[in-house]
Design a protein around this motif. Structure first.
Motif, short mmCIF file in Angstrom:
data_model
loop_
_atom_site.label_atom_id
_atom_site.label_comp_id
_atom_site.label_asym_id
_atom_site.label_seq_id
_atom_site.Cartn_x
_atom_site.Cartn_y
_atom_site.Cartn_z
N GLY A 170 1.02 -1.58 -0.34
CA GLY A 170 -0.29 -0.28 0.19
C GLY A 170 1.31 1.18 -0.01
N ARG A 171 1.84 0.95 0.43
CA ARG A 171 2.38 1.98 0.45
C ARG A 171 3.53 3.41 -1.24
NH1 ARG A 171 7.38 2.08 5.65
NH2 ARG A 171 8.64 1.50 3.61
N GLY A 172 2.81 1.88 -1.71
CA GLY A 172 3.33 2.33 -3.45
C GLY A 172 5.10 2.59 -3.47
N THR A 173 5.72 2.74 -3.19
CA THR A 173 6.95 3.49 -2.83
C THR A 173 8.32 2.35 -3.05
OG1 THR A 173 7.63 2.76 -0.30
CG2 THR A 173 6.77 5.29 -1.37
N ASP A 174 7.78 0.91 -3.04
CA ASP A 174 8.69 0.04 -3.43
C ASP A 174 8.52 -1.27 -4.55
OD1 ASP A 174 11.37 0.89 -1.20
OD2 ASP A 174 9.13 -0.03 0.02
N SER A 175 9.47 -1.53 -5.05
CA SER A 175 8.56 -2.60 -6.15
C SER A 175 8.74 -4.15 -5.44
CB SER A 175 10.17 -2.56 -7.25
OG SER A 175 11.97 -3.36 -5.81
N PRO A 176 8.15 -4.78 -6.48
CA PRO A 176 8.24 -5.96 -6.01
C PRO A 176 9.55 -6.78 -5.12
CG PRO A 176 6.74 -5.32 -7.82
CD PRO A 176 7.87 -4.60 -7.60
N ASP A 177 10.32 -6.94 -6.01
CA ASP A 177 11.24 -7.86 -5.39
C ASP A 177 11.82 -6.76 -4.16
OD1 ASP A 177 11.75 -8.77 -7.44
OD2 ASP A 177 13.72 -7.44 -8.26
N ILE A 178 11.38 -5.11 -4.07
CA ILE A 178 12.72 -4.49 -2.59
C ILE A 178 11.06 -5.14 -1.16
CG2 ILE A 178 12.19 -2.61 -1.65
CD1 ILE A 178 14.68 -2.69 -2.65
N ILE A 179 9.69 -5.47 -1.98
CA ILE A 179 9.12 -5.69 -1.37
C ILE A 179 9.15 -7.28 -0.49
CG2 ILE A 179 6.16 -6.11 -1.32
CD1 ILE A 179 5.16 -3.65 -2.03
N ASP A 180 9.11 -8.22 -1.11
CA ASP A 180 9.69 -9.70 -1.16
C ASP A 180 10.93 -9.73 -0.09
OD1 ASP A 180 7.54 -10.75 -2.40
OD2 ASP A 180 8.83 -10.68 -4.11
N SER A 181 11.93 -8.80 -0.30
CA SER A 181 13.04 -8.61 0.40
C SER A 181 12.56 -8.05 1.52
CB SER A 181 14.44 -8.23 -0.14
OG SER A 181 13.72 -6.60 -0.32
N ARG A 182 11.67 -7.01 1.97
CA ARG A 182 11.41 -6.27 2.88
C ARG A 182 10.59 -7.40 3.97
NH1 ARG A 182 11.21 -0.49 4.40
NH2 ARG A 182 12.49 0.37 2.64
N MET A 183 9.93 -7.76 3.39
CA MET A 183 9.63 -8.97 4.27
C MET A 183 9.84 -10.53 4.66
SD MET A 183 6.08 -8.84 3.77
CE MET A 183 5.01 -10.52 4.49
N GLU A 184 10.98 -10.65 3.65
CA GLU A 184 12.31 -11.78 4.33
C GLU A 184 13.27 -10.93 5.34
OE1 GLU A 184 12.67 -15.23 4.07
OE2 GLU A 184 10.82 -14.38 2.74
N ARG A 185 13.04 -9.97 5.27
CA ARG A 185 13.55 -8.80 6.44
C ARG A 185 13.17 -9.20 7.84
NH1 ARG A 185 19.12 -6.64 8.23
NH2 ARG A 185 18.22 -5.04 10.05
N ALA A 186 11.85 -8.49 7.47
CA ALA A 186 10.74 -8.63 8.38
C ALA A 186 10.43 -9.74 9.70
CB ALA A 186 9.06 -7.86 7.66
N LYS A 187 10.33 -10.78 8.29
CA LYS A 187 10.41 -12.03 9.57
C LYS A 187 11.76 -12.27 10.17
CE LYS A 187 7.64 -14.45 6.33
NZ LYS A 187 7.25 -15.84 5.43
N ALA A 188 12.75 -12.05 9.94
CA ALA A 188 13.96 -12.06 10.75
C ALA A 188 14.02 -10.73 11.53
CB ALA A 188 15.26 -11.86 9.27
N GLU A 189 13.64 -9.62 11.56
CA GLU A 189 13.72 -8.67 12.53
C GLU A 189 12.75 -9.15 13.47
OE1 GLU A 189 14.55 -5.33 11.74
OE2 GLU A 189 14.26 -4.87 13.91
N ILE A 190 11.04 -9.93 13.53
CA ILE A 190 10.52 -9.84 14.25
C ILE A 190 10.97 -11.27 15.12
CG2 ILE A 190 8.18 -11.60 14.13
CD1 ILE A 190 7.49 -9.97 11.55
N SER A 191 11.81 -11.98 14.62
CA SER A 191 12.81 -12.68 15.14
C SER A 191 13.56 -12.06 16.46
CB SER A 191 13.47 -13.90 15.09
OG SER A 191 14.85 -13.03 14.07
N HIS A 192 13.46 -11.14 16.92
CA HIS A 192 14.02 -10.64 17.95
C HIS A 192 12.80 -9.86 18.54
CE1 HIS A 192 18.30 -11.09 16.16
NE2 HIS A 192 17.73 -11.00 15.22
#
Ligand code: 5GP
Length: 238
Positions: A170-192
């Motif tokens: 919804g932010r519309g600022t990032d490409s799908p690739d970036i969104i995928d990598s942010r989702m992966e990063r989000a899961k890693a971040e949540i693990s903390h």
């Protein structure tokens, strides 16, 4: 970037604390008017969980806290202002600051470097100024190692993983690739999550904001932060 550019001013602390370090007079006082030590209030979350909105609301509604503006090598996004959202530097500038020991902490995030400049933070904390840090788990760990007693950390969780993806798209600022990598990063971040003092689920922005404000206010009242209590209580028990 020179150290001078990173200097912060503290009118709120000066105003709020003026004259409050002396022994109490015969006027009544409550804990809001006693001198206290400031705190470093950390908000972390995976991107898209609402942390930035909550941080903005907190800064707008609470005069006693100000943002610690980070330094980054990431290029500015549309609408971002130098010195307000970040101090934007190139790699050489960041290297120089690392060499000159200008950072409290710094970390690699999404292929760029981000760091918290030291500025005047230590002295301002003594004066009762609170700082808001919008930093990741790596920065949080480093701040804890440097100054555990002044640090309060809050982790904001999204209500579900689908909601997180939805918000990122919804932010519309990032490409799908970036969104995928942010989702992966989000899961890693949540693990903390378990490394934080407080964890709040953001299923309703207003309620989440109210909870974060309550945490901040309660932490301000910690006995060890209320340095004005010693002369105040001495007077009470004379
Ligand atoms: P963005 O590029 O979306 O503004 O931020 C990306 C991530 O970098 C966010 O998770 C944010 O919390 C983190 N970040 C921002 N500033 C700092 C900093 O000074 N230190 C650390 N360790 N992380 C930061």
């Amino acid at each position: 970037m020179t150290g001078a550019l990173l200097m912060l001013d503290f009118p709120v602390a000066e105003r709020a604390r003026a004259g409050m370090t002396s022994a109490p007079s015969d006027k009544t006082q409550d804990s809001d008017t006693l001198h206290r030590r400031g705190l470093m209030f950390i908000l972390s979350s995976p991107s898209g969980a609402g942390k930035t909105t909550i941080a903005r609301k907190l800064l707008a509604s609470d005069e006693e806290i100000k943002l610690s503006v980070s330094v980054t090598t990431r290029p500015p996004r549309e609408g971002e202002i130098e010195g307000v959202h970040y101090h934007f530097v190139d790699d050489a500038g960041f290297d120089r600051m690392v060499e000159e020991d200008d950072f409290y902490e710094w970390a690699h995030v999404f292929g760029h470097r981000y760091g918290t400049p030291k500025g005047h933070i230590r002295n301002a904390l003594k004066d009762g100024q609170d700082f808001l840090f919008d930093i990741d788990w790596q920065g949080t760990q480093q701040l804890y190692q440097k100054d555990q007693q002044d640090t309060v950390s809050v982790f904001i969780l999204p209500p579900s993983i689908d909601a997180l993806r939805h918000r990122l798209e919804g932010r519309g600022t990032d490409s799908p690739d970036i969104i995928d990598s942010r989702m992966e990063r989000a899961k890693a971040e949540i693990s903390h999550w378990a490394e934080y003092d407080y964890v709040v689920i953001n299923d309703n922005l207003e309620m989440c904001f109210a909870k974060v404000s309550e945490i901040l206010n309660a932490e301000r009242m910690r006995r060890t932060r209320q340095t004005g209590l010693i002369p105040f209580v001495r007077e009470l028990t004379l």
